[in-house]
Write a protein that holds these residues in place. Structure first.
Motif, mmCIF file in Angstrom:
data_model
loop_
_atom_site.group_PDB
_atom_site.id
_atom_site.type_symbol
_atom_site.label_atom_id
_atom_site.label_comp_id
_atom_site.label_asym_id
_atom_site.label_seq_id
_atom_site.Cartn_x
_atom_site.Cartn_y
_atom_site.Cartn_z
ATOM 1 N N ILE A 262 -78.031 21.640 45.700
ATOM 2 C CA ILE A 262 -76.789 20.871 45.760
ATOM 3 C C ILE A 262 -76.406 20.485 47.188
ATOM 4 O O ILE A 262 -75.554 19.631 47.401
ATOM 5 C CB ILE A 262 -75.623 21.627 45.096
ATOM 6 C CG1 ILE A 262 -75.399 22.989 45.763
ATOM 7 C CG2 ILE A 262 -75.893 21.806 43.609
ATOM 8 C CD1 ILE A 262 -74.206 23.745 45.206
ATOM 9 N N SER A 263 -77.053 21.126 48.166
ATOM 10 C CA SER A 263 -76.853 20.720 49.550
ATOM 11 C C SER A 263 -78.014 21.269 50.356
ATOM 12 O O SER A 263 -78.637 22.263 49.962
ATOM 13 C CB SER A 263 -75.518 21.213 50.121
ATOM 14 O OG SER A 263 -75.484 22.618 50.157
ATOM 15 N N PRO A 276 -76.247 25.407 60.926
ATOM 16 C CA PRO A 276 -75.221 25.568 59.894
ATOM 17 C C PRO A 276 -75.374 24.566 58.758
ATOM 18 O O PRO A 276 -75.970 23.505 58.922
ATOM 19 C CB PRO A 276 -73.942 25.288 60.678
ATOM 20 C CG PRO A 276 -74.359 24.223 61.650
ATOM 21 C CD PRO A 276 -75.805 24.484 61.986
ATOM 22 N N ASP A 278 -72.618 23.012 55.764
ATOM 23 C CA ASP A 278 -71.212 22.943 55.368
ATOM 24 C C ASP A 278 -71.031 23.408 53.917
ATOM 25 O O ASP A 278 -71.654 22.874 53.002
ATOM 26 C CB ASP A 278 -70.741 21.486 55.516
ATOM 27 C CG ASP A 278 -69.256 21.324 55.222
ATOM 28 O OD1 ASP A 278 -68.824 20.159 55.046
ATOM 29 O OD2 ASP A 278 -68.535 22.335 55.154
ATOM 30 N N ALA A 281 -66.735 22.727 50.592
ATOM 31 C CA ALA A 281 -66.416 22.193 49.266
ATOM 32 C C ALA A 281 -67.010 23.042 48.140
ATOM 33 O O ALA A 281 -67.013 22.621 46.983
ATOM 34 C CB ALA A 281 -66.938 20.751 49.156
ATOM 35 N N ARG B 49 -66.964 18.840 62.320
ATOM 36 C CA ARG B 49 -65.900 19.068 61.348
ATOM 37 C C ARG B 49 -64.605 19.296 62.100
ATOM 38 O O ARG B 49 -64.632 19.654 63.296
ATOM 39 C CB ARG B 49 -66.256 20.294 60.479
ATOM 40 C CG ARG B 49 -65.489 20.408 59.178
ATOM 41 C CD ARG B 49 -66.089 21.467 58.276
ATOM 42 N NE ARG B 49 -66.169 22.756 58.912
ATOM 43 C CZ ARG B 49 -66.834 23.799 58.407
ATOM 44 N NH1 ARG B 49 -67.478 23.666 57.254
ATOM 45 N NH2 ARG B 49 -66.864 24.937 59.037
ATOM 46 N N ASP B 51 -62.624 21.619 62.322
ATOM 47 C CA ASP B 51 -62.445 22.930 62.936
ATOM 48 C C ASP B 51 -63.366 23.138 64.134
ATOM 49 O O ASP B 51 -63.405 24.230 64.709
ATOM 50 C CB ASP B 51 -62.661 24.049 61.914
ATOM 51 C CG ASP B 51 -64.085 24.084 61.364
ATOM 52 O OD1 ASP B 51 -64.911 23.243 61.779
ATOM 53 O OD2 ASP B 51 -64.375 24.936 60.499
ATOM 54 N N GLU B 53 -66.751 22.943 64.148
ATOM 55 C CA GLU B 53 -68.139 23.268 63.803
ATOM 56 C C GLU B 53 -68.946 21.972 63.766
ATOM 57 O O GLU B 53 -68.532 20.976 63.180
ATOM 58 C CB GLU B 53 -68.203 23.956 62.434
ATOM 59 C CG GLU B 53 -69.566 24.486 62.069
ATOM 60 C CD GLU B 53 -69.933 25.758 62.815
ATOM 61 O OE1 GLU B 53 -69.196 26.753 62.680
ATOM 62 O OE2 GLU B 53 -70.954 25.743 63.534
ATOM 63 N N THR B 54 -70.112 21.981 64.394
ATOM 64 C CA THR B 54 -70.966 20.785 64.443
ATOM 65 C C THR B 54 -72.171 20.964 63.544
ATOM 66 O O THR B 54 -72.824 22.015 63.565
ATOM 67 C CB THR B 54 -71.431 20.523 65.886
ATOM 68 O OG1 THR B 54 -70.275 20.290 66.702
ATOM 69 C CG2 THR B 54 -72.334 19.305 65.947
ATOM 70 N N PHE B 55 -72.470 19.939 62.763
ATOM 71 C CA PHE B 55 -73.588 19.970 61.814
ATOM 72 C C PHE B 55 -74.580 18.877 62.183
ATOM 73 O O PHE B 55 -74.209 17.717 62.353
ATOM 74 C CB PHE B 55 -73.083 19.759 60.391
ATOM 75 C CG PHE B 55 -72.120 20.821 59.937
ATOM 76 C CD1 PHE B 55 -70.767 20.690 60.173
ATOM 77 C CD2 PHE B 55 -72.581 21.965 59.294
ATOM 78 C CE1 PHE B 55 -69.863 21.673 59.778
ATOM 79 C CE2 PHE B 55 -71.696 22.954 58.885
ATOM 80 C CZ PHE B 55 -70.331 22.809 59.129
ATOM 81 N N ASN B 56 -75.840 19.267 62.320
ATOM 82 C CA ASN B 56 -76.890 18.322 62.691
ATOM 83 C C ASN B 56 -77.623 17.784 61.479
ATOM 84 O O ASN B 56 -77.799 18.484 60.483
ATOM 85 C CB ASN B 56 -77.892 19.007 63.630
ATOM 86 C CG ASN B 56 -77.232 19.426 64.935
ATOM 87 O OD1 ASN B 56 -76.605 18.613 65.612
ATOM 88 N ND2 ASN B 56 -77.374 20.691 65.282
ATOM 89 N N ALA B 61 -74.406 17.335 52.069
ATOM 90 C CA ALA B 61 -73.493 18.361 51.575
ATOM 91 C C ALA B 61 -72.245 17.709 50.998
ATOM 92 O O ALA B 61 -71.802 16.678 51.501
ATOM 93 C CB ALA B 61 -73.111 19.323 52.692
ATOM 94 N N TRP B 63 -68.368 16.980 50.251
ATOM 95 C CA TRP B 63 -67.093 17.149 50.941
ATOM 96 C C TRP B 63 -65.955 17.279 49.923
ATOM 97 O O TRP B 63 -64.891 17.785 50.237
ATOM 98 C CB TRP B 63 -66.803 15.984 51.898
ATOM 99 C CG TRP B 63 -66.672 14.641 51.272
ATOM 100 C CD1 TRP B 63 -67.667 13.722 51.106
ATOM 101 C CD2 TRP B 63 -65.487 14.044 50.733
ATOM 102 N NE1 TRP B 63 -67.177 12.599 50.477
ATOM 103 C CE2 TRP B 63 -65.842 12.761 50.239
ATOM 104 C CE3 TRP B 63 -64.163 14.469 50.605
ATOM 105 C CZ2 TRP B 63 -64.920 11.906 49.647
ATOM 106 C CZ3 TRP B 63 -63.243 13.618 50.004
ATOM 107 C CH2 TRP B 63 -63.625 12.357 49.532
#
Lengths: 312, 97
Positions: A262-263, A276, A278, A281, B49, B51, B53-56, B61, B63
């Motif tokens: 799903i992600s 990381p 996310d 959700a 994001r 807050d 936090e950084t996502f590469n 994902a 939301w």
């Protein structure tokens, strides 16, 4: 039903026993009558000569109030207490913990100067939604909050706050073990360790795939990010491996390495690093953690060692 | 499936003229509600994001609350099944009870 035995007195006697100190007021708007008496905690207030009908009984100390109605047909006894509900809270070491109501007012607080998590009980005196927040006092800036809904007197809720939850590291293994699978010609294979897992990928022109999925299932809860720390041997800018979350542990009948995913995030780079994903959700979704690869001649031969997985 | 991403990397099924186009197989067979509940970060890009936090990328994902997206996709697949069944019934001139 008990009827008045007489005694020559008009009306009934209402005896109200209170668990808290304050003022008890009994009133009947139809009759236009209202009587008040002070009471100590555990004490009683006696009201004589009340006419039959529905009476409102109110206990207040100026800060908190509790109300109930009684129907009087004869001498009657009742008890009353202030609203009370509890929230059992466990929060991290070296932190403060605050409970606020929906108006943002602090209703309870606690401090943990110890080196391990602490559990305490906050008492609230009204229904509503409360926010429980733990904040680190070590200058790290870490903080975690969770909402809790109180809907009834006497209710008890539990909140556990943590700045992170370890799924796998050098001394912790909360994976429940691994489900692993790989392509039939074994160009890819998986090596589970006591506190790590290694995926191997060999690139050729056939369909190469491998999967390692935790057997335990997780919920994001109040965590917003899931991370992994890995060591990857490839220097290709589109490394073959992915870190994902799936609703399934298996690859299904079609050997689909991404079944139920799903992600996911592509694992790029070489050496040791963390990345990381996310999960903000996913507070209402359960998931397995999955590392997988699937492709034909996607990248050079590579090995991925997963050393740590955690949520924060 | 071709999707479009806006400046916040949120996915869309149509382009309002300001979005970037990507082919993302992950969304094959997914309904519009499902697709538009996701965020797609292309490779070599990053999203921060609120807050910090950084996502590469490449990252895919949701939301939106995934439980809502799952339900929407389930309802979509049920409708797809019903439509396919109706076609079969029509072709065979029968009705399945």
């Amino acid at each position: 039903m008990i009827y008045v035995m007489g005694g020559g007195q008009t009306g009934a006697t209402l005896t109200v026993t209170s668990s808290g100190a304050g003022t008890i007021t009994v009133s009947n708007t139809t009759l236009g009558k209202s009587y008040s008496k002070s009471v100590t905690a555990g004490g009683s207030a006696v009201f004589k000569g009340l006419k039959t009908g529905t009476w409102t009984v109110m206990l207040t100390d100026g800060t908190q109030t509790s109300t109930k109605t009684v129907v009087i047909t004869s001498d009657y006894s009742t008890s009353i207490a202030y609203f009370s509900a509890t929230i059992s809270i466990t929060y991290p070491a070296t932190s403060t913990c605050v409970v606020k109501n929906s108006s943002g007012q602090t209703v309870a607080s606690n401090t943990n100067t110890g080196t391990s998590a602490k559990t305490w009980t906050a008492t609230v005196n009204a229904t509503g939604t409360y926010t429980v927040t733990a904040t680190a006092t070590d200058g790290s800036g870490k903080s975690k909050s969770q909402s809790v809904s109180i809907t009834a007197d006497g209710q008890s809720k539990t909140v556990e706050l943590g700045y992170s939850y370890e799924i796998l590291n050098s001394s912790v293994n909360n994976t429940g073990g691994w489900y692993t699978a790989a392509d039939a010609d074994n160009n890819c294979y998986v090596t589970p360790g006591a506190n790590n897992i290694i995926l191997h990928y060999v690139s050729d022109d056939s369909n190469n795939w491998a999967v390692a999925s935790t057997k335990n299932i997780y919920e994001a809860g109040n965590y917003s990010t899931i991370k992994c720390e890995v060591e990857q041997t490839t220097t290709h800018d589109r490394g073959p491996f992915r870190f994902g979350l799936s609703t399934s542990t298996t690859v299904g009948a079609n050997n689909n390495a991404s079944a139920g995913v799903i992600s996911n995030v592509l694992i790029t780079g070489s050496g040791v690093f963390s990345l990381p994903l996310d999960i903000d959700a996913l507070s209402n979704t359960e998931f397995y953690v999955r590392f997988y690869v699937s492709g034909v001649g996607v990248a050079p031969t590579a090995t991925l060692t997963v050393e740590r997985i955690w949520m924060e | 499936m071709t999707i479009y991403i806006d400046s916040e990397y949120k996915c869309h099924v149509s382009n309002d003229g300001t979005m970037r186009e990507f082919d993302v197989p992950f969304f094959d067979g997914k309904c519009d509600v499902f697709v538009e509940g996701y965020r797609y970060i292309p490779a070599n890009e990053a999203w921060e994001r609120e807050d910090g936090e950084t996502f590469n990328g490449e990252m895919i994902a949701p939301w939106k609350d995934y439980s809502e997206l799952y339900l929407a996709q389930l309802e979509y697949e049920v409708e797809q099944y019903k439509a396919a069944l109706t076609e079969i019934e029509t072709a065979l001139e029968v009705t399945y009870e």
